[in-house]
Scaffold this active site. Structure first.
Site, PDB file in Angstrom:
ATOM      1  N   VAL A 226       0.835  -1.207   0.000  1.00  0.00           N
ATOM      2  CA  VAL A 226       0.000   0.000   0.000  1.00  0.00           C
ATOM      3  C   VAL A 226       0.869   1.256   0.000  1.00  0.00           C
ATOM      4  O   VAL A 226       0.551   2.245  -0.660  1.00  0.00           O
ATOM      5  CB  VAL A 226      -0.953  -0.019   1.217  1.00  0.00           C
ATOM      6  CG1 VAL A 226      -1.753   1.278   1.303  1.00  0.00           C
ATOM      7  CG2 VAL A 226      -1.895  -1.199   1.126  1.00  0.00           C
ATOM      8  N   GLU A 231      -2.091   5.400  -4.573  1.00  0.00           N
ATOM      9  CA  GLU A 231      -3.504   5.195  -4.898  1.00  0.00           C
ATOM     10  C   GLU A 231      -4.125   6.410  -5.576  1.00  0.00           C
ATOM     11  O   GLU A 231      -5.035   6.284  -6.391  1.00  0.00           O
ATOM     12  CB  GLU A 231      -4.300   4.870  -3.623  1.00  0.00           C
ATOM     13  CG  GLU A 231      -3.983   3.531  -3.005  1.00  0.00           C
ATOM     14  CD  GLU A 231      -2.776   3.585  -2.082  1.00  0.00           C
ATOM     15  OE1 GLU A 231      -2.410   2.537  -1.534  1.00  0.00           O
ATOM     16  OE2 GLU A 231      -2.201   4.678  -1.925  1.00  0.00           O
ATOM     17  N   ASP A 273      -5.366  21.731 -42.787  1.00  0.00           N
ATOM     18  CA  ASP A 273      -6.128  22.051 -43.975  1.00  0.00           C
ATOM     19  C   ASP A 273      -5.989  23.546 -44.225  1.00  0.00           C
ATOM     20  O   ASP A 273      -5.552  24.296 -43.351  1.00  0.00           O
ATOM     21  CB  ASP A 273      -7.595  21.658 -43.761  1.00  0.00           C
ATOM     22  CG  ASP A 273      -8.372  21.565 -45.054  1.00  0.00           C
ATOM     23  OD1 ASP A 273      -7.750  21.744 -46.119  1.00  0.00           O
ATOM     24  OD2 ASP A 273      -9.583  21.327 -45.000  1.00  0.00           O
ATOM     25  N   ASP A 536     -12.071  19.158 -41.989  1.00  0.00           N
ATOM     26  CA  ASP A 536     -13.471  19.493 -41.760  1.00  0.00           C
ATOM     27  C   ASP A 536     -14.429  18.685 -42.624  1.00  0.00           C
ATOM     28  O   ASP A 536     -15.623  18.693 -42.395  1.00  0.00           O
ATOM     29  CB  ASP A 536     -13.725  20.987 -41.992  1.00  0.00           C
ATOM     30  CG  ASP A 536     -13.304  21.436 -43.390  1.00  0.00           C
ATOM     31  OD1 ASP A 536     -12.893  20.569 -44.184  1.00  0.00           O
ATOM     32  OD2 ASP A 536     -13.370  22.637 -43.673  1.00  0.00           O
ATOM     33  N   ASP A 540     -11.753  13.849 -44.716  1.00  0.00           N
ATOM     34  CA  ASP A 540     -10.690  13.931 -43.714  1.00  0.00           C
ATOM     35  C   ASP A 540     -10.832  12.892 -42.604  1.00  0.00           C
ATOM     36  O   ASP A 540      -9.912  12.708 -41.807  1.00  0.00           O
ATOM     37  CB  ASP A 540     -10.676  15.326 -43.074  1.00  0.00           C
ATOM     38  CG  ASP A 540     -10.384  16.416 -44.071  1.00  0.00           C
ATOM     39  OD1 ASP A 540      -9.513  16.196 -44.937  1.00  0.00           O
ATOM     40  OD2 ASP A 540     -11.017  17.481 -44.006  1.00  0.00           O
ATOM     41  N   GLU A 605       6.532   6.916   3.949  1.00  0.00           N
ATOM     42  CA  GLU A 605       5.535   5.867   4.190  1.00  0.00           C
ATOM     43  C   GLU A 605       6.177   4.483   4.258  1.00  0.00           C
ATOM     44  O   GLU A 605       5.686   3.603   4.974  1.00  0.00           O
ATOM     45  CB  GLU A 605       4.472   5.898   3.089  1.00  0.00           C
ATOM     46  CG  GLU A 605       3.556   7.122   3.161  1.00  0.00           C
ATOM     47  CD  GLU A 605       2.572   7.170   2.018  1.00  0.00           C
ATOM     48  OE1 GLU A 605       2.623   6.260   1.171  1.00  0.00           O
ATOM     49  OE2 GLU A 605       1.757   8.106   1.947  1.00  0.00           O
TER      50      GLU A 605
END
Length: 837
Positions: A226, A231, A273, A536, A540, A605
């Protein structure tokens, strides 16, 4: 949803939950399972989006069509058309099927299929010598629009067999791949999983050897798992990307896939484009020759139209531009009055490339003619020298990418008004030339300059002609060295195309077909170059799906393009793409900041469990697993999210594109997180833990379990460890706000979300420490005043160590200071990728 539960970090948490259940820690196991479910649900609902590119084709097609059935003209549903139907096509209608014209002539807007902004002429009975169906003078295609004229055709393809259907098939064949950040996170997750499992397996026998019971050894292994699993990493990254997506939405870019926010940041090539993206998607008159005769010239050109301008624009964009220009010049031509004074109309014929109208002008009958210069000039009364001079002007204008119209008149007052067209369009009086262009957007030039400063190349991939595209590129600052048309591109081998794309030049690909756009995107992808492809039209869609970033136009784009893309630009503006790249780079830099912030707490930790194991039970566990969960999911989350909103550091857009192989986690990041801030935090945590125990008379080996005299002291000591980590988190949050600059230079209060996050974690920590209900859950106890005073210098110590490191970093040369993002630009060599075979 299933993938969210099988992510490497999720699998590691499943293992931890299983170990907790086996060891009898049911509450801990259920808590870890809750974490798994929350992470999965958050990631699922944030990332879920639907892609309906093929389904959007149904909405794009017209619902009805006029055909000849049983000798009568009748209207049927478009889906009921079959090959052999006689199809009637009128101005303003969208064509429902691929058809061959047999009568009449029309102008067709084929931009949805070809990307070309100028309508093309199609007529029945023309000779078809074209090499490609889209270039045929007698074929019209499903999904295109008739903007002028009327014609009759025979349907020869419907549904999925049309050109539009072929594009849909290309879209189906393209599969999206993981973004660079997704690959990085998965790689990091597997690394974390391997380290956590290895550490657990290594220290489990060590704990047994040190004299721990099997239950205690299992608890120790679970704690290590853990402690090593961040997490909050996945939800924090997901929420940071979501925040970036919201920022992009405010800029005018809607992101459909969260990871695309970061992918924008490593874009190395933009394939844009032309029409509507670099330009304003509106034809305009920009040059009238000669200036001295501009008034009769403009008036004649405006009278020789059938379009309507103003709010209800309808017709050929070229004619709309002529009417708008006449109105701006004070020569407004009212369409209804124009039509009432018209005696005859010789429509635009594709083979003639000109149009004429016979109009009443006062008490005279005047023929107005406009069209291609090569068709109009020979019909005018002028000597050879004058003709050559005008032809040179035409060549000059076309070389600058202008669409050139020649305008002429003839007084037919004394002539027979019923004469045929050939006779009428002779002995014309030449008035001059009109040059038109779809002008570039004014903000695009600065956006292109920013791209160049950022080491990003800009290619133009358009269905329009090369001269027009080259002129627009020149005006916006795109340094195009070559113009390659569709036919030349089709003849290139894959290796030749790779050589072109890796030459370092900016290229204009003109007259590009859907397969060509897809081929360019595929080649860049296999070369390892992150490419953003704009578009567009329906044509495409395949390339938009294949590109790392498919950018569709929201205002002028088709539904098909919008559904196929990962980013939709709501204002159709190239400058918004540049803003998106800047935002993407900022998001990635901030991802590194909160990853470092999260990783820095792994050391304090893990160290308590290592001390617990090495002491063989003589030192009680300094930190409980539930307290770790309270840190990772409670106190840590909001400051980490706030770091995701950190403003960009100076010079962000002056750096070359980041390589997709560059890891989120670097050695420098690990050194700052583990070697500096993590080590200082671990020392502070253990010192605080032992300070509480020793002050109460504890000696190594003394019992501290429930019912013993030192049990309350032990609860206070573990709570002190928890509080010390929270205190160190405050210093880590301030230190993580910058990669190399000083905190003073960026300002302590410039990111108020960080201040709010710190306030929340302090309030949450106080609740865990002092509320009886949470004391029962997390095994905590209230701290005395002297203990709180002991916590005060810890944030300053953590921040101060890192501030000194960054001060030394700033004294180094620039290339060492900034790291990989400021390295020299890398030239990508051609590779023999699978597409070549």
């Amino acid at each position: 949803m299933l993938r969210q539960f099988t992510h490497p970090l999720a699998l590691l948490l499943w293992l931890a939950a299983g170990l907790a259940m086996v060891s009898g820690s049911v509450v801990l196991g259920l808590a870890i399972l809750a974490v798994i479910v929350l992470n999965a649900l958050l990631a699922f609902f944030q990332e879920e989006h639907a892609e309906h590119a093929v389904e959007a084709l149904n909405a794009y097609l017209p619902q009805h069509a006029w055909i000849l059935r049983d000798g009568h003209r009748t209207q049927v549903l478009a889906r009921d058309l079959v090959p052999g139907d006689v199809l009637f096509i009128d101005e303003g209608e969208r064509i429902s099927a691929d058809a061959r014209l047999i009568d009449g002539s029309i102008e067709v807007d084929m931009s949805a299929l070809t990307g070309e902004s100028v309508p093309v002429e199609r007529g029945g009975g023309d000779i078809d010598e074209s090499q490609r169906p889209l270039d045929s003078p007698v074929l019209v295609f499903s999904g295109t629009t008739c903007v002028a004229g009327s014609a009759v055709g025979v349907v020869h393809r419907t549904g999925s067999h049309t050109e539009l259907g072929r594009v849909a098939a290309l879209s189906r064949q393209v599969r999206s791949t993981m973004s660079p950040l997704e690959r990085q996170v998965r790689r990091v997750a597997w690394l974390i999983a391997a380290v956590a499992i290895a550490v657990g397996l290594l220290f489990l026998p060590l704990g047994l050897f040190a004299g721990l019971s099997l239950a205690a050894a299992f608890l120790f292994a679970i704690g290590l798992l853990v402690a090593n699993v961040p997490e909050g990493l996945l939800p924090t990254i997901t929420l940071a990307l979501a925040a970036g997506a919201r920022s992009l939405a405010r800029l005018g870019a809607v992101v459909k896939r969260l990871s695309s926010v970061e992918t924008l940041g490593c874009t190395a090539v933009i394939c844009t484009d032309k029409t509507g993206t670099l330009t304003q998607n509106r034809m305009r008159v920009i040059e009238v020759v000669p200036d001295g005769a501009s008034e009769p010239l403009i008036s004649a050109a405006a009278l020789c139209t059938t379009a309507t301008a103003g709010a209800d624009q309808l017709g050929d964009p070229t004619e709309i531009a002529l009417l708008d220009h006449a109105s701006a010049a004070g020569l407004s031509i009212e369409p209804s009055r124009r039509d009432n004074q018209r005696l005859r109309l010789f429509r635009f014929e594709p083979e003639l490339m000109r149009m004429s109208t016979l109009d009443l002008v006062g008490d005279r009958k005047v023929l107005h003619t406009k069209g291609a210069p090569e068709q109009v000039l020979p019909r005018c009364t002028m000597n050879d020298e004058a003709g050559l001079q005008w032809q040179r002007r035409v060549d000059d204008m076309t070389a600058r990418g202008l669409r050139v119209l020649a305008v002429a008149i003839r007084d037919l007052t004394a002539e027979n008004p019923d004469m045929d067209r050939e006779a009428a369009e002779r002995q014309l009086t030449f008035l001059g030339l009109i040059g038109m262009l779809d002008p570039p957007r004014p903000e695009v030039a600065d956006a292109v300059r920013q791209c160049h400063n950022a080491g990003i190349r800009v290619h133009v991939v358009t269905g329009d002609n090369g001269r027009t595209a080259a002129e627009i590129a020149r005006q916006v600052g795109i340094r195009a060295q070559r113009v390659i048309d569709g036919a030349a591109l089709d003849q290139m081998s894959e290796n030749q195309l790779d050589d072109v794309l890796t030459s370092g030049d900016e290229i204009i690909f003109a007259r590009a077909l859907p397969e060509a756009k897809l081929r360019i995107a595929d080649a860049l992808h296999h070369l390892g170059v992150v490419v953003a492809m704009t578009g567009d039209g329906v044509n495409d869609a395949p390339a938009l799906r294949r590109a790392d970033i498919g950018v569709a136009m929201g205002r002028s784009g088709t539904d098909v393009a919008r559904e196929a893309a990962t980013v939709v630009i709501t204002d159709d503006n190239f400058a918004t793409i540049t803003a998106g790249i800047r935002e993407g780079r900022r998001v990635f830099a901030n991802v590194r900041k909160f990853v470092m912030y999260i990783f820095a707490h792994a050391v304090p930790e893990v160290v308590p469990f290592v001390v617990f194991a090495l002491a063989g039970g003589t030192v009680p566990l300094p930190l409980t697993v539930l307290q770790i969960l309270a840190i990772d999911l409670g106190t840590e989350t909001l400051p980490a999210l706030a770091l995701g909103r950190e403003p960009a550091e100076a010079g962000l857009m002056d750096q070359p594109p980041r390589s997709t192989s560059e890891n989120v986690i670097t050695r420098r990041l690990l050194w700052r997180a583990w070697g500096l801030m993590g080590t200082v935090s671990a020392i502070a945590v253990m010192a605080a833990f032992f300070a509480v125990l020793l002050r109460s008379g504890w000696h190594p080996g003394d019992p501290t379990g429930p019912g013993t005299p030192l049990y309350h002291t032990y609860l206070q000591a573990t709570t002190m460890s928890f509080a010390a980590i929270v205190a160190c988190q405050v210093g880590t949050a301030f230190a993580s706000r910058t990669a190399w600059a000083s905190l003073k230079s960026v300002g302590v209060t410039t990111n108020r979300l960080v201040l709010g996050g710190i306030a929340f974690e302090l309030i949450f920590a106080c609740a865990v420490i002092y509320l009886p209900a949470l004391q029962y859950v997390f095994g905590s106890a209230a701290l005395d005043a002297w203990m709180l005073l002991l916590l005060l210098p810890m944030p300053l110590a953590v921040w101060g160590v890192d501030e000194i490191y960054r001060w030394r970093l700033r004294r180094q040369p620039a290339h060492n200071r900034h790291g990989p993002l400021h390295a020299a630009r890398v030239t990508v060599a051609p590779v023999d990728h699978p597409a070549h075979k």
